[in-house]
Design a protein around this motif. Structure first.
Motif, mmCIF file in Angstrom:
data_model
loop_
_atom_site.group_PDB
_atom_site.id
_atom_site.type_symbol
_atom_site.label_atom_id
_atom_site.label_comp_id
_atom_site.label_asym_id
_atom_site.label_seq_id
_atom_site.Cartn_x
_atom_site.Cartn_y
_atom_site.Cartn_z
ATOM 1 N N ASP A 1 15.028 -13.485 -1.301
ATOM 2 C CA ASP A 1 15.540 -12.226 -0.762
ATOM 3 C C ASP A 1 14.583 -11.551 0.218
ATOM 4 O O ASP A 1 14.902 -10.505 0.778
ATOM 5 N N LEU A 2 13.396 -12.132 0.443
ATOM 6 C CA LEU A 2 12.431 -11.528 1.361
ATOM 7 C C LEU A 2 12.900 -11.654 2.806
ATOM 8 O O LEU A 2 13.482 -12.657 3.190
ATOM 9 N N ASP A 3 12.630 -10.620 3.601
ATOM 10 C CA ASP A 3 12.926 -10.650 5.033
ATOM 11 C C ASP A 3 11.631 -11.015 5.748
ATOM 12 O O ASP A 3 10.726 -10.198 5.880
ATOM 13 N N TYR A 4 11.546 -12.240 6.209
ATOM 14 C CA TYR A 4 10.327 -12.744 6.828
ATOM 15 C C TYR A 4 10.154 -12.270 8.267
ATOM 16 O O TYR A 4 9.134 -12.524 8.879
ATOM 17 N N THR A 5 11.150 -11.572 8.825
ATOM 18 C CA THR A 5 11.044 -11.070 10.188
ATOM 19 C C THR A 5 10.467 -9.656 10.234
ATOM 20 O O THR A 5 10.210 -9.130 11.307
ATOM 21 N N VAL A 6 10.262 -9.047 9.072
ATOM 22 C CA VAL A 6 9.754 -7.680 8.991
ATOM 23 C C VAL A 6 8.379 -7.683 8.346
ATOM 24 O O VAL A 6 8.152 -8.372 7.353
ATOM 25 N N VAL A 7 7.455 -6.910 8.918
ATOM 26 C CA VAL A 7 6.123 -6.758 8.329
ATOM 27 C C VAL A 7 6.149 -5.516 7.451
ATOM 28 O O VAL A 7 6.511 -4.429 7.908
ATOM 29 N N ASP A 8 5.804 -5.677 6.198
ATOM 30 C CA ASP A 8 5.780 -4.557 5.266
ATOM 31 C C ASP A 8 4.463 -3.805 5.368
ATOM 32 O O ASP A 8 3.481 -4.317 5.898
ATOM 33 N N THR A 9 4.442 -2.594 4.844
ATOM 34 C CA THR A 9 3.220 -1.806 4.786
ATOM 35 C C THR A 9 2.994 -1.372 3.342
ATOM 36 O O THR A 9 3.885 -0.834 2.706
ATOM 37 N N LEU A 10 1.800 -1.665 2.833
ATOM 38 C CA LEU A 10 1.418 -1.225 1.499
ATOM 39 C C LEU A 10 0.301 -0.210 1.628
ATOM 40 O O LEU A 10 -0.623 -0.382 2.411
ATOM 41 N N ARG A 11 0.369 0.831 0.858
ATOM 42 C CA ARG A 11 -0.685 1.840 0.825
ATOM 43 C C ARG A 11 -1.292 1.824 -0.571
ATOM 44 O O ARG A 11 -0.589 1.987 -1.553
ATOM 45 N N TYR A 12 -2.590 1.615 -0.611
ATOM 46 C CA TYR A 12 -3.294 1.614 -1.878
ATOM 47 C C TYR A 12 -3.994 2.945 -2.054
ATOM 48 O O TYR A 12 -4.852 3.311 -1.261
ATOM 49 N N ILE A 13 -3.584 3.675 -3.070
ATOM 50 C CA ILE A 13 -4.221 4.944 -3.400
ATOM 51 C C ILE A 13 -4.920 4.735 -4.735
ATOM 52 O O ILE A 13 -4.273 4.554 -5.768
ATOM 53 N N PRO A 14 -6.238 4.708 -4.707
ATOM 54 C CA PRO A 14 -6.961 4.438 -5.958
ATOM 55 C C PRO A 14 -6.777 5.563 -6.965
ATOM 56 O O PRO A 14 -6.665 6.736 -6.599
ATOM 57 N N GLN A 15 -6.694 5.189 -8.222
ATOM 58 C CA GLN A 15 -6.608 6.159 -9.304
ATOM 59 C C GLN A 15 -7.938 6.189 -10.034
ATOM 60 O O GLN A 15 -8.545 5.153 -10.263
ATOM 61 N N VAL A 16 -8.340 7.380 -10.383
ATOM 62 C CA VAL A 16 -9.550 7.528 -11.180
ATOM 63 C C VAL A 16 -9.119 7.768 -12.606
ATOM 64 O O VAL A 16 -8.380 8.722 -12.901
ATOM 65 N N CYS A 17 -9.550 6.898 -13.509
ATOM 66 C CA CYS A 17 -9.140 7.004 -14.907
ATOM 67 C C CYS A 17 -10.363 7.198 -15.788
ATOM 68 O O CYS A 17 -11.455 6.692 -15.494
ATOM 69 N N THR A 18 -10.162 7.929 -16.878
ATOM 70 C CA THR A 18 -11.223 8.135 -17.852
ATOM 71 C C THR A 18 -11.203 7.011 -18.864
ATOM 72 O O THR A 18 -10.214 6.275 -18.967
#
Length: 51
Positions: free
Chosen positions: A29-46
């Motif tokens: 089901d992946l669309d190989y003609t489109v470039v995806d964007t991922l944003r990594y927001i780090p979480q700070v955990c105790t």
């Protein structure tokens, strides 16, 4: 090949092959003609698991 822009918490972007761990749909089901964007927001955990 599926490619992704990966944007880190500092706003730095890299262009790279999509990591299979980031795929959330069947590969057919992946669309190989489109470039995806991922944003990594780090979480700070105790140590007790609070984030």
């Amino acid at each position: 090949m599926k490619c992704t822009y990966v944007v880190d918490a500092n706003g730095n972007a890299t262009f790279e092959p999509t990591d299979i761990r980031d795929v959330t749909v069947p590969v057919t089901d992946l669309d190989y003609t489109v470039v995806d964007t991922l944003r990594y927001i780090p979480q700070v955990c105790t140590p007790d698991g609070q984030c």
